[in-house]
Design a protein around this motif. Structure first.
Motif, PDB file in Angstrom:
ATOM      1  N   TYR A  36       0.863  -1.026  -0.044  1.00  0.00           N
ATOM      2  CA  TYR A  36       0.042   0.034   0.117  1.00  0.00           C
ATOM      3  C   TYR A  36       0.817   1.224   0.061  1.00  0.00           C
ATOM      4  CZ  TYR A  36      -3.877  -3.056   1.370  1.00  0.00           C
ATOM      5  OH  TYR A  36      -4.873  -4.108   1.460  1.00  0.00           O
ATOM      6  N   VAL A  37       0.385   2.139  -0.786  1.00  0.00           N
ATOM      7  CA  VAL A  37       1.087   3.474  -0.883  1.00  0.00           C
ATOM      8  C   VAL A  37       0.592   4.219   0.543  1.00  0.00           C
ATOM      9  CG1 VAL A  37       1.453   5.751  -1.984  1.00  0.00           C
ATOM     10  CG2 VAL A  37       1.119   3.494  -3.273  1.00  0.00           C
ATOM     11  N   PRO A  38       1.690   4.575   1.315  1.00  0.00           N
ATOM     12  CA  PRO A  38       1.172   5.232   2.619  1.00  0.00           C
ATOM     13  C   PRO A  38       0.262   6.475   2.560  1.00  0.00           C
ATOM     14  CG  PRO A  38       3.250   4.657   2.736  1.00  0.00           C
ATOM     15  CD  PRO A  38       2.933   4.440   1.322  1.00  0.00           C
ATOM     16  N   GLY A  39      -0.738   6.826   2.948  1.00  0.00           N
ATOM     17  CA  GLY A  39      -1.926   7.797   3.006  1.00  0.00           C
ATOM     18  C   GLY A  39      -2.326   8.153   1.679  1.00  0.00           C
ATOM     19  N   VAL A  40      -2.351   7.328   0.800  1.00  0.00           N
ATOM     20  CA  VAL A  40      -2.946   7.676  -0.746  1.00  0.00           C
ATOM     21  C   VAL A  40      -3.993   6.798  -0.730  1.00  0.00           C
ATOM     22  CG1 VAL A  40      -2.613   7.539  -2.911  1.00  0.00           C
ATOM     23  CG2 VAL A  40      -0.788   8.071  -1.480  1.00  0.00           C
ATOM     24  N   ILE A  41      -5.300   7.469  -0.834  1.00  0.00           N
ATOM     25  CA  ILE A  41      -6.657   6.678  -1.012  1.00  0.00           C
ATOM     26  C   ILE A  41      -7.238   7.393  -2.142  1.00  0.00           C
ATOM     27  CG2 ILE A  41      -8.648   6.195   0.125  1.00  0.00           C
ATOM     28  CD1 ILE A  41      -7.429   5.900   2.642  1.00  0.00           C
ATOM     29  N   VAL A  42      -7.882   6.885  -3.118  1.00  0.00           N
ATOM     30  CA  VAL A  42      -8.714   7.262  -4.260  1.00  0.00           C
ATOM     31  C   VAL A  42      -9.894   6.744  -4.185  1.00  0.00           C
ATOM     32  CG1 VAL A  42      -8.537   7.665  -6.623  1.00  0.00           C
ATOM     33  CG2 VAL A  42      -6.467   7.787  -5.389  1.00  0.00           C
ATOM     34  N   ASP A  43     -11.050   7.346  -4.216  1.00  0.00           N
ATOM     35  CA  ASP A  43     -12.203   6.695  -4.245  1.00  0.00           C
ATOM     36  C   ASP A  43     -12.488   5.668  -3.281  1.00  0.00           C
ATOM     37  OD1 ASP A  43     -12.794   8.091  -6.519  1.00  0.00           O
ATOM     38  OD2 ASP A  43     -12.218   6.583  -7.961  1.00  0.00           O
ATOM     39  N   GLU A  44     -12.246   5.987  -2.046  1.00  0.00           N
ATOM     40  CA  GLU A  44     -12.321   5.158  -0.886  1.00  0.00           C
ATOM     41  C   GLU A  44     -11.546   3.918  -1.137  1.00  0.00           C
ATOM     42  OE1 GLU A  44     -16.073   4.476   0.309  1.00  0.00           O
ATOM     43  OE2 GLU A  44     -16.734   6.567  -0.405  1.00  0.00           O
TER      44      GLU A  44
END
Length: 360
Positions: A150-158
């Motif tokens: 997982y990319v730390p802190g990157v959330i797109v469209d939940e």
């Protein structure tokens, strides 16, 4: 490479795969392959971006939405017979899929979620870092496989953004508690920029895996290994595990880089040469080294150097390749042209965002 974990939706369809004795409740906004892998199904796959064709299946019944044009990958006969690429297809009704071949009858490690702490960040070249993570619970994987981080802190469209990285360390014979990856800095890449400029020992990461069908198959033929850049990682793990297991087949490993400063893991390859039961030869090939440098090794493009060194003898080898798509496309043409059976060519193409832009 990158992937996204899509959020779960309420619209699901039945996806039946008789050859695997599987029926899935598949969301409409996740590819068939992605959902199958998340459910631990041993679905044949390799590149996951629609170029290799490993995940193709005949659509016996139902409808799908296709993210990219499959005509570039599938043959005319396959298109007429209604084949789809499962890594590029999302269900739009209940489906029945027919796989063209039965996956190899070997045990695949289960896909699991894991978290861990960064224990080391080692500079291998000017743009490649070795990331070492001590994970909270041991994980089982096959040398050559990869996981999603997982990319730390990157959330797109939940949904969490993730990136794919091959294990650079062999798993050994027991579940691994420490894993290593080789991460190349991709200009503008969210995760690689963070890792190269901001990450620190002690920070935590999460991910899931293992994935992929890239591992050493049993056989008696000599091994031809071809890699470039961070493609060193899965081959290093594969060969180190094979050495520990007592593999005795001869190996020729051609590694492509631009200049001497781009070479790495040379000491590890020398150790393999010394410890391998058969003959092991590591051959670095530089494509951009200045003519007036002190380099006295091979020059040019790595795939062309393979042809120069081996010629017609290429046909005798089983081939394992990792690295950027243009290099592997060139190498694949050469080994196929030399008579290597497609069944004996195993490739892991390393994609970044420039190779994975969906249609529309």
């Amino acid at each position: 490479m990158f992937r996204r974990l899509f959020k779960k939706t309420e619209t699901t369809y039945k996806v039946s795969i008789p050859l695997l004795s599987v029926e899935l409740d598949a969301p409409s906004d996740v590819t068939i392959l992605e959902h199958a892998l998340m459910k631990g199904v041993a679905f044949p796959h390799s590149c996951r971006v629609g170029t290799c064709g490993t995940c193709k299946a005949k659509l016996v019944s139902g409808k799908v939405y296709e993210l990219t044009d499959k005509a570039y990958t599938l043959s005319a006969d396959e298109l007429r017979e209604n084949y789809v690429l499962c890594c590029q297809s999302m269900p739009r009704s209940d489906l029945v899929l027919e796989l063209p071949i039965l996956p190899e009858a070997i045990q695949r490690p289960p896909v699991v979620e894991r978290a861990g702490e960064i224990t080391a960040l080692r500079k291998l070249t000017h743009d490649i870092i070795e990331l070492e993570v001590k994970i909270d619970e041991p994980v089982t994987y096959r040398a050559g496989q990869y996981c999603e981080v997982y990319v730390p802190g990157v959330i797109v469209d939940e949904a969490h953004e993730s990136r794919s990285y091959s294990f650079a360390s062999p798993p050994g014979n027991t579940p691994a508690s420490v894993v290593r990856f080789h991460v190349r800095l991709v200009p503008g890449g969210a995760f690689t920029t963070w890792l190269h400029t901001q990450a620190r020992v002690g920070q935590r990461l999460q991910g899931h895996g293992p994935y992929g069908d890239f591992w050493l198959r049993p056989g008696n033929a000599p091994i031809l290994a071809i890699a470039g850049g961070s493609g060193m990682a899965p081959l290093k793990a594969l060969l180190e595990q094979a050495c520990a297991d007592g593999e005795a087949r001869d190996v020729k490993y051609f590694f492509g880089a631009r200049r001497q400063e781009d070479l790495y893991c040379v000491a590890d390859m020398k150790a393999l040469e010394a410890g391998w039961r058969g003959k092991f030869e590591f051959i670095p090939v530089l494509s951009g080294e200045p003519e007036d440098s002190d380099w006295d090794g091979a020059r040019g493009f790595v795939s062309e150097h393979v042809r120069t060194v081996l010629g017609d003898r290429i046909a005798n080898y089983h081939v394992y390749m990792c690295g950027p798509p243009p290099m592997l496309d060139s190498a694949e043409k050469i080994v196929l042209g030399a008579g290597v059976s497609p069944a004996n060519i195993h490739a892991d193409k390393f994609y970044d965002r420039s190779h994975t832009q969906p249609r529309g």
